[in-house]
Design a protein around this motif. Structure first.
Motif, short mmCIF file in Angstrom:
data_model
loop_
_atom_site.label_atom_id
_atom_site.label_comp_id
_atom_site.label_asym_id
_atom_site.label_seq_id
_atom_site.Cartn_x
_atom_site.Cartn_y
_atom_site.Cartn_z
N ILE A 131 0.84 -1.20 0.00
CA ILE A 131 0.00 0.00 0.00
C ILE A 131 0.87 1.25 0.00
O ILE A 131 0.61 2.20 -0.74
N LEU A 132 1.92 1.27 0.80
CA LEU A 132 2.82 2.44 0.83
C LEU A 132 3.48 2.66 -0.52
O LEU A 132 3.60 3.81 -0.97
N ALA A 136 1.03 7.02 -6.40
CA ALA A 136 -0.20 7.79 -6.65
C ALA A 136 -0.03 9.24 -6.23
O ALA A 136 -0.46 10.16 -6.94
N VAL A 137 0.60 9.46 -5.10
CA VAL A 137 0.80 10.82 -4.61
C VAL A 137 1.79 11.56 -5.50
O VAL A 137 1.60 12.75 -5.80
N THR A 138 2.82 10.87 -5.95
CA THR A 138 3.78 11.49 -6.86
C THR A 138 3.09 11.89 -8.16
O THR A 138 3.34 12.97 -8.70
N ARG A 197 -9.68 6.12 -1.74
CA ARG A 197 -10.36 5.09 -2.53
C ARG A 197 -9.52 4.72 -3.75
O ARG A 197 -9.37 3.55 -4.09
N ASP A 198 -8.95 5.73 -4.41
CA ASP A 198 -8.11 5.47 -5.58
C ASP A 198 -6.85 4.70 -5.19
O ASP A 198 -6.43 3.78 -5.90
N LEU A 255 -7.19 -0.57 3.57
CA LEU A 255 -6.38 0.64 3.57
C LEU A 255 -6.60 1.44 4.84
O LEU A 255 -5.64 1.86 5.51
N LEU A 256 -7.86 1.61 5.22
CA LEU A 256 -8.19 2.42 6.40
C LEU A 256 -7.79 1.72 7.70
O LEU A 256 -7.55 2.39 8.71
N ARG A 257 -7.69 0.42 7.69
CA ARG A 257 -7.22 -0.30 8.88
C ARG A 257 -5.73 0.04 9.12
O ARG A 257 -5.31 0.23 10.24
N HIS A 258 -4.97 0.12 8.04
CA HIS A 258 -3.55 0.48 8.15
C HIS A 258 -3.36 1.98 8.36
O HIS A 258 -2.49 2.40 9.13
N PHE A 259 -4.17 2.77 7.65
CA PHE A 259 -4.02 4.23 7.66
C PHE A 259 -5.41 4.85 7.80
O PHE A 259 -6.09 5.11 6.80
N PRO A 260 -5.86 5.08 9.04
CA PRO A 260 -7.23 5.53 9.25
C PRO A 260 -7.53 6.93 8.72
O PRO A 260 -8.69 7.28 8.53
#
Length: 185
Positions: free
Chosen positions: A12-13, A19-21, A30-31, A43-48
């Motif tokens: 995910i990271l 994606a951020v780049t 979501r994307d 995703l939200l479990r790792h990064f809320p």
């Protein structure tokens, strides 16, 4: 963390960094989940929160920046340390589109996952400024909040495509305002 969870986290990271780049700080969670081929809940479990994701993405960069300030305190003259610090901040600010806005909003929010990193950057800035003030090379009417605000404004400016070519000039202008023995030339 279980092996599969750790693998998901790392994947995910990696995908989030891409994606951020590509799309900047406003890329949707979501994307990112879709690109990583995981559910949004995973995703939200790792990064809320978005800030938690950015904290994980930027942790190494922010730690390195804070360590750089410590090295500057030991190795450079106070005014050169401030100049180097601001240049390093600008390079960091340009590393991810929109990161300065996230950090500026997290600066006074202890609930934000980025708060501790912002506090470390703020503290390092304040120490470098105080050292230059003690040496008599920085304006005495400034404090760490002022320097952080100027650095944030500069970071925002150089994040704008129209100001990128002028980033070195803008750094010189800001440092000549902060430091009493420098000109903007």
């Amino acid at each position: 963390m279980r092996a599969d969870a750790k693998k998901n986290y790392s994947h995910i990271l990696t995908v989030a960094r891409e994606a951020v780049t590509e799309h900047g700080a406003d890329v949707s969670m979501r994307d990112i989940a879709r690109r990583a081929d995981v559910g949004l809940a995973t995703l939200l479990r790792h990064f809320p929160t978005r800030e938690a994701l950015y904290e994980a993405l930027l942790c190494d960069n922010l730690d390195a920046l804070t360590q750089k300030a410590e090295a500057l305190e030991r190795a450079n003259s106070p005014d050169e340390a401030v100049v180097s610090w601001i240049r390093d901040w600008v390079a960091f600010a340009q590393s991810y589109d929109g990161v300065v806005n996230l950090m500026a909003s997290a600066h006074n929010n202890p609930q934000s996952a980025l708060y501790a990193s912002c506090a470390a950057i703020h503290s390092a800035s304040a120490r470098l400024l105080l050292r230059a003030q003690t040496e008599g090379t920085a304006r005495p009417d400034m404090n760490g909040d002022d320097l952080f605000a100027l650095m944030t404004a500069l970071g925002w400016a150089v994040d704008q495509p129209s100001f990128v070519p002028r980033s070195d000039h803008l750094v010189r202008l800001i440092t000549s305002t902060i430091l009493t023995n420098r000109s903007g030339a």
